[in-house]
Design an enzyme around this catalytic site. Structure first.
Site, PDB file in Angstrom:
ATOM      1  N   LYS A   1     -37.801-109.846 -15.413  1.00 14.76           N
ATOM      2  CA  LYS A   1     -38.466-109.151 -16.509  1.00 14.76           C
ATOM      3  C   LYS A   1     -39.339-110.112 -17.315  1.00 14.76           C
ATOM      4  O   LYS A   1     -38.876-111.143 -17.800  1.00 14.76           O
ATOM      5  CB  LYS A   1     -37.415-108.506 -17.413  1.00 14.76           C
ATOM      6  CG  LYS A   1     -37.986-107.592 -18.487  1.00 14.76           C
ATOM      7  CD  LYS A   1     -36.856-106.896 -19.237  1.00 14.76           C
ATOM      8  CE  LYS A   1     -37.370-105.864 -20.228  1.00 14.76           C
ATOM      9  NZ  LYS A   1     -36.244-105.181 -20.927  1.00 14.76           N
TER      10      LYS A   1
ATOM     11  N   CYS B   1     -38.122-101.746 -17.580  1.00 11.91           N
ATOM     12  CA  CYS B   1     -38.085-101.157 -18.921  1.00 11.91           C
ATOM     13  C   CYS B   1     -39.330-101.479 -19.755  1.00 11.91           C
ATOM     14  O   CYS B   1     -40.393-100.923 -19.519  1.00 11.91           O
ATOM     15  CB  CYS B   1     -36.805-101.601 -19.627  1.00 11.91           C
ATOM     16  SG  CYS B   1     -36.394-100.620 -21.107  1.00 11.91           S
TER      17      CYS B   1
ATOM     18  N   GLU C   1     -31.540-100.556 -15.658  1.00 16.08           N
ATOM     19  CA  GLU C   1     -31.617-101.974 -16.023  1.00 16.08           C
ATOM     20  C   GLU C   1     -30.203-102.557 -16.181  1.00 16.08           C
ATOM     21  O   GLU C   1     -29.330-101.952 -16.797  1.00 16.08           O
ATOM     22  CB  GLU C   1     -32.383-102.103 -17.340  1.00 16.08           C
ATOM     23  CG  GLU C   1     -32.585-103.521 -17.830  1.00 16.08           C
ATOM     24  CD  GLU C   1     -33.449-103.588 -19.084  1.00 16.08           C
ATOM     25  OE1 GLU C   1     -33.736-104.703 -19.543  1.00 16.08           O
ATOM     26  OE2 GLU C   1     -33.831-102.512 -19.605  1.00 16.08           O
TER      27      GLU C   1
END
Length: 272
Positions: free
Chosen positions: A114, A148, A45
């Site tokens: 994200k 994540c 990330e």
């Protein structure tokens, strides 16, 4: 269909916020991965900039098609390998935590923002993405992108499984003491959805964070094909479509679902 040899690069990107050094690390890793026959390289990330940037993060964000994206595309083309990587993306006044896929032909294809932001730092730094499923194709394999914290939501991974994702690439910045996510939750997500997960984490200290490492490639049968330790490492293992077909036949969660029973669960009952 032949297995898709997949590499995971675990480690910080070098000096946080030093994009040039990060690109050098990426170029070297892409060459080593391709030398071992890998067709896909998944990095962590915010790989290009570092994660714990604080107020410097917004200044490092680039719009789509920026210089860093072009450089990664050049690296992918030079080594003939697909690359999944992360960096902050600017779109107008908004900044997104974005993962991009650059194809082995050097063409940038897709970008995922994200959707589930973790903690006050991310919620203060980023705008959440709104597109749940982003996919690309490499050597006939459908690759999906999450980042994540996203993979910790069963709905996010199930959406990919239902959309036909075969390998889910997850650039990650998992911190200590949440190692159970990498050890337990990620293999469970792969098993319950019948897909491969390439979970590429950062490692070591950065700012006031300490990243857990433990990157892994997990098969759709829940078996960990490769697992990193706590230091910098390049993992290489195969994602085999035959294993996915066998796992889904053995454990047919997707076909045994009863969606008509779940509709009421979509309503938020937190205020009931």
């Amino acid at each position: 269909m032949a297995p898709l040899r997949t590499a995971l690069l675990q480690g910080p990107a070098g000096v946080p916020a030093d994009i040039e050094q990060s690109l050098g690390v990426l170029d070297g890793a892409a060459g080593r991965a391709a030398g071992q026959g890998a067709r896909l390289l998944v990095t962590s990330e915010l790989f290009l900039t570092g994660y714990a940037l604080g107020e410097r993060l917004a200044a490092r964000a680039e719009a789509a098609g920026g210089a860093a994206e072009r450089r990664v595309a050049e690296i992918a083309a030079r080594h003939r390998i697909g690359i999944v990587y992360g960096m902050p993306e600017r779109d107008g006044r908004a900044v997104f935590n974005t993962a991009r896929f650059a194809g082995p032909d050097g063409e940038p294809t897709v970008a995922y923002r994200k959707a589930h932001l973790f903690g006050p730092y991310e919620r203060g730094a980023f705008t959440p993405g709104a597109e749940p499923v982003v996919q690309a194709e490499l050597d006939g394999v459908r690759i999906g992108l999450l980042i994540c914290y996203d993979v910790e939501f069963p709905e996010a991974v199930r959406a990919h499984a239902l959309a036909g994702t075969e390998l889910l690439a997850v650039p990650t910045a998992l911190m200590r003491p949440y190692e159970f996510v990498a050890r337990t939750l990620v293999p469970a997500r792969a098993y319950e959805n019948g897909l491969h997960i390439a979970y590429a984490n950062r490692c070591g200290p950065e700012g006031d964070q300490h990243f857990a490492g433990l990157s892994c490639l997990v098969g759709p049968d829940g078996v960990v094909r490769a697992r990193a330790g706590h230091g910098a490492e390049l993992l290489v293992a195969d994602a085999d479509p035959a294993v996915r077909a066998a796992a889904r036949a053995e454990t047919p969660y997707l076909t045994d679902r009863r969606p008509e029973l779940y509709r009421s669960l979509h309503r938020d009952r937190s205020s009931d």
